[in-house]
Enzyme design. Sequence first.
Site, PDB file in Angstrom:
ATOM      1  N   ASP A 153      15.727  41.301  56.339  1.00 22.55           N
ATOM      2  CA  ASP A 153      14.310  41.387  55.980  1.00 22.55           C
ATOM      3  C   ASP A 153      14.121  42.123  54.645  1.00 22.55           C
ATOM      4  O   ASP A 153      14.404  43.318  54.547  1.00 22.55           O
ATOM      5  CB  ASP A 153      13.597  42.120  57.131  1.00 22.55           C
ATOM      6  CG  ASP A 153      12.094  42.170  56.959  1.00 22.55           C
ATOM      7  OD1 ASP A 153      11.592  41.814  55.880  1.00 22.55           O
ATOM      8  OD2 ASP A 153      11.426  42.568  57.929  1.00 22.55           O
ATOM      9  N   GLY A 200       8.667  33.813  52.749  1.00 22.78           N
ATOM     10  CA  GLY A 200       8.460  32.565  52.026  1.00 22.78           C
ATOM     11  C   GLY A 200       8.292  32.727  50.521  1.00 22.78           C
ATOM     12  O   GLY A 200       8.012  31.757  49.814  1.00 22.78           O
ATOM     13  N   ASP A 221       3.934  37.321  58.494  1.00 20.33           N
ATOM     14  CA  ASP A 221       4.095  37.492  59.943  1.00 20.33           C
ATOM     15  C   ASP A 221       3.024  36.769  60.762  1.00 20.33           C
ATOM     16  O   ASP A 221       1.840  36.773  60.420  1.00 20.33           O
ATOM     17  CB  ASP A 221       4.059  38.982  60.304  1.00 20.33           C
ATOM     18  CG  ASP A 221       5.314  39.706  59.826  1.00 20.33           C
ATOM     19  OD1 ASP A 221       6.164  39.060  59.160  1.00 20.33           O
ATOM     20  OD2 ASP A 221       5.447  40.908  60.107  1.00 20.33           O
TER      21      ASP A 221
END
Length: 395
Positions: A153, A200, A221
Amino acid sequence: MTFRNWWKSALLTMLAVCLVPIWATQVFSQTLAATPPMGWNSWNHFHRTIDDKIVRTQADAMVSSGMRDAGYIYVNIDDTWEGERDAQGNIQTNSKFPDMKALADYVHSKGLKLGIYSSPGAKTCAGYEGSLGHEEQDATTYAAWGIDYLKYDLCGLRTQLKAAPTPEAAHKMMVDAYIKMRDALRKTGRPIVYSLCQYGNDAVWRWGTDVGGNLWHTTGDITDKYDRMAEIGFSQAGLARFAGPGHWNDPDMLEVGNGGMNPEEYRQHMSLWAILAAPLLAGNDLTTMSPETVALLTNREVIAIDRDSLGKQGDRVTAEGPLEIWAKPLSDGSKAVGVFNRHTTALSIPVDFKQLGFKGSVQVRDIWQARDLGTMKDSYTVTVPPHGVVLLRVK
Ligand code: GLA
């Protein structure tokens, strides 16, 4: 050994040395996430409260509920498992996870796989230890623990990206960070599914495969609200050509069963994710699921659409206001057709078979009703409930 035999065995050894790595790379790239990964992730429901005990009970429930047998295999621990580093820089777990290797052994003993989470930055989104500067060390630790999946992440690295002199430099920094962990994971020799999570940015679908991603979040999210789920799911139009076996667009984890949407909305969520060939990572508490939630998550025909061996993501065919028709080509020549109603009242719409690429008469099956509707020609008018879906298989 005669000279001839010596030559023979030398030649065979040389061939093996050259060909085995090529074969291994192909097997790895073909078998790792050959279909969209399925499993469970801790974040949507448990957030920061996830611990060893919860992971074990979720794994147990994944088996007893029938989810494992339906294809859900990965049990993924999201953020907040991380502890400090030891004097040699090795990442430790925090007190919520007393023994990650033992946990992996437990999960594996159930016929499941274990996933973990980190960040290319110094800190994770929740402010825990990230992998910056320790990529190889962390990958080695994960492999030693028996980890099978990594969600990586971006989070903590965003501060550095902001300080980059140009957008191009920031992009390169991000791409390099993902490549670094890809190489570190590969070096371990353990097949570890690599999930990119950077919301993205920079059209990740265009370069996700190049940095070794088996899947990549295409959006920010998800939340357990219809509007957010629909915003994310329907925004995936046009991305189909970037997905395929080993590399999937990931519109985020499922919210099915978390309580913020009604059954029709969850049915729409599940159907849309199946048409998108999206990873199916349940995000609810598997120990307290209603029979309706289990039925939504484990419908074999819906899962078969998601994981169809052709590996083609579906796309939007038409939209008329809040009514959208999406189709996904399947390996037997049929198409999964989702008729989605984003409006708050029931609406009717004709499904035009020619528009879907069919000639002459077609066989139609209603998937959620598990009913063959017989042979049809030209079109079929369906009435779709508010925020609902009619999911067909047309051949
Ligand atoms: C980000 C990710 C989420 C989750 C959290 C954890 O927001 O996009 O999926 O992993 O971080 O902190």
